[in-house]
Design a protein around this motif. Sequence first.
Motif, short mmCIF file in Angstrom:
data_model
loop_
_atom_site.label_atom_id
_atom_site.label_comp_id
_atom_site.label_asym_id
_atom_site.label_seq_id
_atom_site.Cartn_x
_atom_site.Cartn_y
_atom_site.Cartn_z
N VAL A 1 -35.93 147.44 19.84
CA VAL A 1 -37.30 147.95 19.82
C VAL A 1 -37.40 149.13 18.88
N SER B 1 -39.97 152.09 18.34
CA SER B 1 -41.06 152.66 19.12
C SER B 1 -41.59 153.94 18.49
N TYR C 1 -45.48 142.56 17.13
CA TYR C 1 -46.09 143.46 18.11
C TYR C 1 -46.91 142.62 19.07
N TYR D 1 -40.75 137.24 21.75
CA TYR D 1 -39.83 138.33 21.43
C TYR D 1 -38.55 137.80 20.78
N ASN E 1 -43.12 148.84 19.51
CA ASN E 1 -43.79 149.37 20.70
C ASN E 1 -44.73 150.49 20.28
N ILE F 1 -32.63 152.29 21.50
CA ILE F 1 -33.98 152.17 20.96
C ILE F 1 -34.04 152.92 19.64
N THR G 1 -38.87 144.30 17.38
CA THR G 1 -40.23 144.32 17.91
C THR G 1 -40.73 145.76 17.94
N LEU H 1 -42.43 147.23 26.49
CA LEU H 1 -41.18 147.86 26.09
C LEU H 1 -40.01 147.28 26.88
N ALA I 1 -39.38 143.35 26.01
CA ALA I 1 -38.64 143.10 24.78
C ALA I 1 -37.17 143.45 24.94
#
Length: 371
Positions: free
Chosen positions: A281, A283, A186, A246, A254, A299, A252, A271, A274
């Motif tokens: 991602v 999220s 993060y 990243y 978000n 995503i 990763t 966002l 990445a």
Amino acid sequence: MKIVIFGLSITSSWGNGHATTYRGLVRELAKLGHEILFLERDVPWYATSRDLPSPPYCRTVLYNSVDLLLSDYGREIIEADCVIVGSYVPDGIEIGRWVTRKAKGITAFYDIDTPVTLAKLERGDCEYLNPELIPIYRLYLSFTGGQILERIREQYGAREAVPLYCSVDPEVHYPMQQPARWDLGYLGTYSTDRQSPLERMLCETANLWKEGRFVVAGAQYPAGIAWPDNMKHIEHLPPEQHRDFYSAQRFTLNITRKYMIQAGYSPSVRLFEAAACAVPVISDQWPGIEEFFIPGEEILLASTAEEVLGYLRELSDEDRQAMGQRARKRVLRSHTAGRRATELLNYIAGCEQFRSKLPLSGGTHYGLCRF
């Protein structure tokens, strides 16, 4: 055109997301032949952390006093084709009053913090904008889209409120081939309203999976935070190191600020960064996220540590990499700094007094927006 921008910072990315946004936008405007003067208040916390003290694509003026600035550069501001005042600019109300009274060109307020700004206006403690200024600006450019734009028009009387979302610089953010050092990471400055979901979705996940490798990078985190043993904390990561950061992650994370979640339609710079690096991602969820990425295809959405851990342990490397590539294609198509520069020019072109100045046929076409 000659464009003047009053911004929080373009020279220092320390503890703010404004600098990278301005850098990409200004550079793309300069590529199109426009001349930009960027005016930044010289404050000590940025003076000691300037990672781009002299941007090559604009003239940058650091000033200590609004009076001295207007004395030295007032004529240039008055004669500019467009003057933009950004959110969180020190003395933003004073500057905004002067600009909207004196400038001959299009005047715009660029709100990089729209939900926060509106909450501050409701409380009466917004130091860079007040309700009286909003109807005077010709344009209200907002990092947040959706229904909040109607609120700005109807409640505050904005002449026109339009989205100018954050973006990514594809010349800076692109995939790197390297072994993954972390399973999940993060990147973000400390924020009290983000800390709880960060602990739930990152720290709890790390505690559930002791064999996993985790990392958090960002400034201003309190010294007393007890990070899990399998998590590394990096104090500050300058923009030129974001790509490497990243690309060293399998996934990763978000996390969105509370006001942005409530408003919806508020993607973050991180966002897009990445995704441009083709890193999948995970999220949190907020209204409108599907307008920027297709959930499940571009995503992954989660709200608990168990959901996050499921992605980390169950998604194959092939599926993970394919998702990252799909997200990158979406970003390159819709969310680059070049795209935002064109959108800004479209908005300016839509103002009546500029229809005779911009090249609306032949060469680059900046279509007209509704006004």
